[in-house]
Write an enzyme that holds these catalytic residues in place. Structure first.
Site, PDB file in Angstrom:
ATOM      1  CE  LYS A  63       2.316  85.653  23.900  1.00  0.00           C
ATOM      2  NZ  LYS A  63       1.593  85.100  25.197  1.00  0.00           N
ATOM      3  CG  ASP A 119       1.283  82.055  22.991  1.00  0.00           C
ATOM      4  OD1 ASP A 119       0.887  82.137  24.014  1.00  0.00           O
ATOM      5  OD2 ASP A 119       0.845  82.137  22.097  1.00  0.00           O
TER       6      ASP A 119
HETATM    7  P1  NDP Z   1      -0.712  75.011  21.452  1.00  0.00           P
HETATM    8  O1  NDP Z   1       0.028  75.389  20.022  1.00  0.00           O
HETATM    9  O2  NDP Z   1      -0.056  73.961  22.511  1.00  0.00           O
HETATM   10  O3  NDP Z   1      -2.006  74.708  21.201  1.00  0.00           O
HETATM   11  C1  NDP Z   1      -2.903  75.433  20.208  1.00  0.00           C
HETATM   12  C2  NDP Z   1      -4.343  74.865  20.133  1.00  0.00           C
HETATM   13  O4  NDP Z   1      -5.140  75.901  19.555  1.00  0.00           O
HETATM   14  C3  NDP Z   1      -4.075  73.827  19.153  1.00  0.00           C
HETATM   15  O5  NDP Z   1      -4.948  72.734  19.334  1.00  0.00           O
HETATM   16  C4  NDP Z   1      -4.545  74.287  17.700  1.00  0.00           C
HETATM   17  O6  NDP Z   1      -4.538  73.431  16.741  1.00  0.00           O
HETATM   18  C5  NDP Z   1      -5.533  75.248  18.266  1.00  0.00           C
HETATM   19  N1  NDP Z   1      -5.607  76.424  17.326  1.00  0.00           N
HETATM   20  C6  NDP Z   1      -4.738  77.074  16.649  1.00  0.00           C
HETATM   21  N2  NDP Z   1      -5.223  77.988  15.686  1.00  0.00           N
HETATM   22  C7  NDP Z   1      -6.347  77.637  15.760  1.00  0.00           C
HETATM   23  C8  NDP Z   1      -7.479  78.204  14.873  1.00  0.00           C
HETATM   24  N3  NDP Z   1      -7.377  79.341  14.062  1.00  0.00           N
HETATM   25  N4  NDP Z   1      -8.761  77.736  14.970  1.00  0.00           N
HETATM   26  C9  NDP Z   1      -9.003  76.685  16.150  1.00  0.00           C
HETATM   27  N5  NDP Z   1      -8.063  76.040  16.606  1.00  0.00           N
HETATM   28  C10 NDP Z   1      -6.789  76.531  16.593  1.00  0.00           C
HETATM   29  O7  NDP Z   1      -0.870  76.445  22.442  1.00  0.00           O
HETATM   30  P2  NDP Z   1      -1.309  76.652  23.914  1.00  0.00           P
HETATM   31  O8  NDP Z   1      -2.097  75.631  24.346  1.00  0.00           O
HETATM   32  O9  NDP Z   1      -0.148  77.030  24.737  1.00  0.00           O
HETATM   33  O10 NDP Z   1      -2.017  77.860  23.762  1.00  0.00           O
HETATM   34  C11 NDP Z   1      -3.600  78.078  23.613  1.00  0.00           C
HETATM   35  C12 NDP Z   1      -3.898  79.261  24.023  1.00  0.00           C
HETATM   36  O11 NDP Z   1      -3.854  79.667  25.206  1.00  0.00           O
HETATM   37  C13 NDP Z   1      -3.445  80.464  23.115  1.00  0.00           C
HETATM   38  O12 NDP Z   1      -4.276  81.351  23.231  1.00  0.00           O
HETATM   39  C14 NDP Z   1      -2.271  81.081  24.152  1.00  0.00           C
HETATM   40  O13 NDP Z   1      -1.899  82.333  23.997  1.00  0.00           O
HETATM   41  C15 NDP Z   1      -3.099  80.721  25.398  1.00  0.00           C
HETATM   42  N6  NDP Z   1      -2.335  80.789  26.692  1.00  0.00           N
HETATM   43  C16 NDP Z   1      -1.222  79.939  26.649  1.00  0.00           C
HETATM   44  C17 NDP Z   1      -0.465  79.766  27.753  1.00  0.00           C
HETATM   45  C18 NDP Z   1       0.538  78.669  27.959  1.00  0.00           C
HETATM   46  O14 NDP Z   1       1.127  78.520  29.077  1.00  0.00           O
HETATM   47  N7  NDP Z   1       0.867  77.873  27.122  1.00  0.00           N
HETATM   48  C19 NDP Z   1      -0.656  80.871  28.991  1.00  0.00           C
HETATM   49  C20 NDP Z   1      -1.557  81.707  28.810  1.00  0.00           C
HETATM   50  C21 NDP Z   1      -2.383  81.581  27.634  1.00  0.00           C
HETATM   51  P3  NDP Z   1      -3.755  73.108  15.525  1.00  0.00           P
HETATM   52  O15 NDP Z   1      -2.643  72.264  15.905  1.00  0.00           O
HETATM   53  O16 NDP Z   1      -4.816  72.736  14.498  1.00  0.00           O
HETATM   54  O17 NDP Z   1      -3.025  74.506  15.150  1.00  0.00           O
END
Ligand code: NDP
Length: 450
Positions: free
Chosen positions: A130, A170
């Site tokens: 990562k 991510d």
């Molecule tokens: P994105 O950046 O596309 O979206 C992240 C989302 O989480 C946004 O809506 C963001 O809001 C919100 N967020 C971030 N920080 C916080 C916080 N402190 N409190 C509340 N909401 C928050 O990321 P992904 O959708 O790709 O990833 C989401 C999760 O899934 C992560 O944990 C990632 O590690 C996991 N994941 C992702 C994969 C992938 O293929 N993308 C695979 C497996 C796991 P804001 O816009 O306000 O920051």
């Protein structure tokens, strides 16, 4: 009374905390795994003799570097870049890059550690890693993001490669960032290889990769509900996040006949009691992926309620899918879910549920799936992207989606096999930890003391 299992886990955690001071998220991820693996190793002395647990928590290599870049006003800016290469016993290091201001070494080590088990569960040949940076793409222009990505890759390119380490996206690293990173890698190496996954379809990406984590999550939930003779049809589903994972979790929930009623970002959440339908989801995707706006704008558009600074777990539901960020669902949130009769929690995000919350859910008979199993669909299709790049072919949407579904079903099967309790119930956390561990540990045994 302290049991022998508790005392071995406590002793082991003291060692972990001493060797990795102040890395709280890393401690938490190791603790979650150690609880399942320490008792298992008592029955499997070959792993104990080879000291596999202490070896598996030590990264193979960690690179930390300076990322200088210039903003649109001509100011000199600097961020910190990282790549944690955790374990390559079963394949090249593989795992995403996170760009977020709260990125620390602890967060990346927890993510890399979880990734080792997740990648193993897919049964594809991928080790765990990562990386990322404390750079915040929010509020930056496309040109600033491009300059940052180019500078980041100018150091990272020496440490990665299609047979060495294959990063992906991510939080904060979506298709725009992957494009800039890939462009700079190609320029520096004069090679067109599958060194990153999550690429655009025009330059080597796989169909269904953007959808994979969210779709995979719902395939996994479907398997869990099937064991109870149930399905997601007509179920009220509470989802957090509004990024990549949340968007496609909402899409597949709708496709399965469920009713997604919430979405959130770091400022708050919206509650749409009528359900987010396909048209509303298209608006949400445009809002987040193109306009890069805030979730309250959804509430303004559709006249539903926006809860500023709150999390969606207080909304009564049948199924809860945390899809935003680590530790976003704590014990009091879990209590709310239990009080409202929630039957299933499956993680789309990595480690969104705190250890106390997991215990509370499990004690109250709520089916709980850890992210290393239920969100493995993203990395699984990344693995399929690597295969397509190697054979220089593109598979169809149907082919990739069918393979994804098969992989998620197989992960579910492994969780059942390793996580079955004496009373017939399934501990998905234990199942995922043990099934993921055994494959990596056996490879480490076979490869000798490396
Ligand atoms: P994105 O950046 O596309 O979206 C992240 C989302 O989480 C946004 O809506 C963001 O809001 C919100 N967020 C971030 N920080 C916080 C916080 N402190 N409190 C509340 N909401 C928050 O990321 P992904 O959708 O790709 O990833 C989401 C999760 O899934 C992560 O944990 C990632 O590690 C996991 N994941 C992702 C994969 C992938 O293929 N993308 C695979 C497996 C796991 P804001 O816009 O306000 O920051």
């Amino acid at each position: 009374m302290i049991t022998a299992k508790q005392s071995s886990v406590t002793k082991f955690m003291e060692l972990v905390e001493k060797r990795n001071p102040a890395q709280l998220e890393f401690h938490q991820a190791v603790y979650e795994v150690a609880q399942s693996i320490i008792p298992f190793m008592d029955e499997h002395p070959e792993y104990k003799k080879a000291n596999i647990l202490e070896r598996i928590i030590e990264a193979e290599r960690i690179v930390i570097f300076r990322v200088p870049w210039m903003d649109d006003e001509g100011n000199y800016r600097v961020n910190r870049g990282y790549r944690v290469q955790m374990n390559n016993a079963i394949g090249p290091f593989k795992g995403g890059l996170r760009f977020h201001p709260n990125v620390t070494l602890s967060i990346l080590k927890f993510l890399a550690f979880e990734q080792v088990f997740k990648n193993s569960l897919t049964t594809l040949p991928m080790g765990g890693g990562k990386g990322g940076s404390d750079f915040d793409p929010k509020g930056k222009s496309d040109n600033e993001v491009m300059r940052f990505c180019q500078s980041f890759m100018t150091e990272l390119f020496r440490h990665i490669g299609k047979d060495t380490d294959v990063p992906a996206g991510d939080i904060g690293v979506g298709s725009r960032e992957i494009g800039y990173l890939f462009g700079q890698f190609k320029r520096l190496t004069n090679e067109f290889t599958g060194v990153l996954t999550g690429k655009g379809y025009a330059y080597g990406g796989s169909l269904i990769r953007p959808e994979a984590t969210g779709y995979g999550l719902l395939f996994f939930v479907d398997e869990m509900l099937k064991t109870k003779g149930d399905s997601i049809k007509a179920k009220k589903v509470v989802i957090s996040g509004s990024g990549n994972v949340a968007q496609y979790a909402i899409e597949k929930t709708i496709a399965f006949g469920g009713i997604p009623v919430t979405a959130s970002d770091s400022d708050g959440f919206i509650y749409d009691p009528d359900g987010i339908d396909t048209d509303k989801l298209a608006f949400l995707m445009g809002l987040k992926n193109k306009k890069r706006g805030r979730i309250y704008e959804y509430a303004e558009e559709y006249g539903c309620t926006y809860f500023e600074g709150e999390k969606p777990w207080k909304i009564p539901c049948d199924v809860a899918l945390p899809c935003a960020v680590q530790n976003e669902l704590d014990e009091s949130d879990a209590q709310l879910l239990v009080n409202h009769g929630c039957k299933l929690v499956a993680e789309g995000a990595n480690m969104p549920t705190t250890p106390d919350a997991i215990t509370l859910l499990q004690q109250n008979g709520v089916l709980y799936a850890p992210g290393k199993a239920s969100n493995a669909g993203g990395v699984a299709v990344s693995g399929l992207e690597m295969t397509q790049n190697s054979i220089r072919l593109y598979w169809t949407r149907e082919e990739v989606e069918n393979r994804l579904r098969g992989i998620m079903q197989n992960i579910h099967k492994q969780c059942m096999q390793y996580g079955k309790n004496a009373d017939g119930s399934v501990d998905y956390l234990k199942g995922a930890n043990l099934a993921g561990f055994v494959r990596v540990a056996d490879a480490m045994l076979a490869e000798g003391h490396v």
